[in-house]
Design a protein around this motif. Structure first.
Motif, PDB file in Angstrom:
ATOM      1  N   ILE A  16      11.430 -26.996  12.670  1.00 30.00           N
ATOM      2  CA  ILE A  16      11.839 -27.053  11.895  1.00 30.00           C
ATOM      3  C   ILE A  16      10.852 -26.574  10.891  1.00 30.00           C
ATOM      4  O   ILE A  16       9.791 -27.260  10.650  1.00 30.00           O
ATOM      5  CB  ILE A  16      11.566 -28.397  11.839  1.00 30.00           C
ATOM      6  N   VAL A  17      11.663 -26.039   9.477  1.00 24.42           N
ATOM      7  CA  VAL A  17      10.569 -26.485   8.099  1.00 24.42           C
ATOM      8  C   VAL A  17      11.358 -27.160   6.860  1.00 24.42           C
ATOM      9  O   VAL A  17      12.082 -27.204   7.441  1.00 24.42           O
ATOM     10  CB  VAL A  17      10.974 -24.109   7.850  1.00 24.42           C
ATOM     11  N   GLY A  47      15.232 -27.481   7.884  1.00 23.75           N
ATOM     12  CA  GLY A  47      16.350 -27.008   9.336  1.00 23.75           C
ATOM     13  C   GLY A  47      15.425 -26.127  10.305  1.00 23.75           C
ATOM     14  O   GLY A  47      14.000 -25.793   9.806  1.00 23.75           O
ATOM     15  N   LYS A  48      16.037 -25.585  10.929  1.00 25.20           N
ATOM     16  CA  LYS A  48      15.617 -24.942  12.385  1.00 25.20           C
ATOM     17  C   LYS A  48      15.246 -23.385  11.232  1.00 25.20           C
ATOM     18  O   LYS A  48      16.027 -23.116  10.945  1.00 25.20           O
ATOM     19  CB  LYS A  48      16.557 -25.193  13.326  1.00 25.20           C
ATOM     20  N   VAL A  49      14.416 -22.592  12.544  1.00 24.87           N
ATOM     21  CA  VAL A  49      14.114 -21.663  12.267  1.00 24.87           C
ATOM     22  C   VAL A  49      14.602 -21.533  13.128  1.00 24.87           C
ATOM     23  O   VAL A  49      15.196 -20.899  14.787  1.00 24.87           O
ATOM     24  CB  VAL A  49      12.407 -21.592  13.009  1.00 24.87           C
ATOM     25  N   ASN A  50      15.709 -20.054  12.996  1.00 26.41           N
ATOM     26  CA  ASN A  50      16.342 -18.816  13.477  1.00 26.41           C
ATOM     27  C   ASN A  50      15.345 -18.357  13.857  1.00 26.41           C
ATOM     28  O   ASN A  50      14.573 -17.873  13.493  1.00 26.41           O
ATOM     29  CB  ASN A  50      17.757 -18.453  12.782  1.00 26.41           C
ATOM     30  N   GLU A  51      15.946 -17.960  15.840  1.00 23.56           N
ATOM     31  CA  GLU A  51      15.283 -16.544  16.435  1.00 23.56           C
ATOM     32  C   GLU A  51      15.487 -15.807  15.805  1.00 23.56           C
ATOM     33  O   GLU A  51      15.870 -15.103  14.995  1.00 23.56           O
ATOM     34  CB  GLU A  51      16.326 -16.291  17.715  1.00 23.56           C
ATOM     35  N   GLY A  52      14.204 -14.817  15.325  1.00 30.29           N
ATOM     36  CA  GLY A  52      13.786 -14.021  15.318  1.00 30.29           C
ATOM     37  C   GLY A  52      13.628 -13.827  13.291  1.00 30.29           C
ATOM     38  O   GLY A  52      12.745 -13.073  12.570  1.00 30.29           O
ATOM     39  N   GLU A  53      13.366 -15.207  12.954  1.00 28.18           N
ATOM     40  CA  GLU A  53      13.153 -15.322  11.759  1.00 28.18           C
ATOM     41  C   GLU A  53      11.326 -16.063  11.392  1.00 28.18           C
ATOM     42  O   GLU A  53      11.149 -16.473  12.506  1.00 28.18           O
ATOM     43  CB  GLU A  53      13.557 -17.141  11.076  1.00 28.18           C
ATOM     44  N   ARG A  61      16.236 -19.146   3.507  1.00 26.91           N
ATOM     45  CA  ARG A  61      17.154 -19.578   3.938  1.00 26.91           C
ATOM     46  C   ARG A  61      17.860 -20.985   3.812  1.00 26.91           C
ATOM     47  O   ARG A  61      19.082 -21.073   3.156  1.00 26.91           O
ATOM     48  CB  ARG A  61      17.485 -18.942   4.932  1.00 26.91           C
ATOM     49  N   GLU A  62      16.838 -22.001   4.457  1.00 31.02           N
ATOM     50  CA  GLU A  62      17.635 -23.367   4.733  1.00 31.02           C
ATOM     51  C   GLU A  62      17.488 -23.787   2.560  1.00 31.02           C
ATOM     52  O   GLU A  62      18.505 -24.287   2.614  1.00 31.02           O
ATOM     53  CB  GLU A  62      17.012 -23.943   5.187  1.00 31.02           C
ATOM     54  N   ALA A  63      16.943 -23.414   1.626  1.00 32.63           N
ATOM     55  CA  ALA A  63      16.184 -24.067   0.518  1.00 32.63           C
ATOM     56  C   ALA A  63      18.167 -23.712  -0.252  1.00 32.63           C
ATOM     57  O   ALA A  63      18.692 -23.762  -0.876  1.00 32.63           O
ATOM     58  CB  ALA A  63      15.764 -23.394  -0.250  1.00 32.63           C
ATOM     59  N   ARG A  64      18.371 -22.521   0.069  1.00 33.20           N
ATOM     60  CA  ARG A  64      19.366 -21.568  -0.601  1.00 33.20           C
ATOM     61  C   ARG A  64      20.435 -22.279   0.098  1.00 33.20           C
ATOM     62  O   ARG A  64      21.443 -22.819  -0.985  1.00 33.20           O
ATOM     63  CB  ARG A  64      20.346 -20.306  -0.166  1.00 33.20           C
TER      64      ARG A  64
END
Length: 145
Positions: A16-17, A47-53, A61-64
């Protein structure tokens, strides 16, 4: 429970970030919808870190998605990685911080959150916070609490 070092028998299911958005001594808290896991609690954008991120890509991404804010990599400051053990699962939790130059115009996703508030970190500790967020606030703001 949070740990600063990987505890024995730690089996992370995901990463999670999260980010302390700070403006004028207050942090942004988002009020989770009731039907979400740990619903009706307050949390920071996360939120969760997606694979490859990368961690930074995931945080941007989560902030947006959660606030409508477009962050740049230069603005984000990585604070710490901690290890979290919940009943039934473990995860790695990454904490970022951003000092905003202007108060963000927050646009929450009503699917995920009910409302948002800017709150002094000390006062936030009295709110119904998600999981171990109280420990994370104390950890980050230890210099002022």
């Amino acid at each position: 429970m949070i740990y600063h070092r990987r505890p024995e028998n730690f089996d992370s299911r995901f990463e999670i970030v999260s980010c302390f958005f700070e403006y004028a001594g207050e942090i942004l808290l988002l009020h989770r919808q009731d039907y979400k896991p740990e619903g009706d609690t307050w949390g920071v954008p996360a939120g969760k870190v997606n694979e490859g991120e990368s961690l930074v890509e995931a945080m941007i991404r989560e902030a947006r998605e959660e606030t409508g804010e477009e962050l740049s990599e230069k603005e984000l400051v990585y604070f710490k990685k901690i290890f979290v053990k919940y009943p039934g699962y473990d995860f790695v939790y990454h904490i970022f911080h951003i000092e905003l130059k202007r108060k963000a115009e927050i646009s929450i996703s009503k699917k995920e959150h009910k409302e948002f508030r800017w709150v002094n970190p000390i006062k936030a500790l009295d709110m119904n916070l998600i999981g171990e967020l109280n420990s994370c606030i104390k950890l980050y703001y230890k210099k002022t609490l």
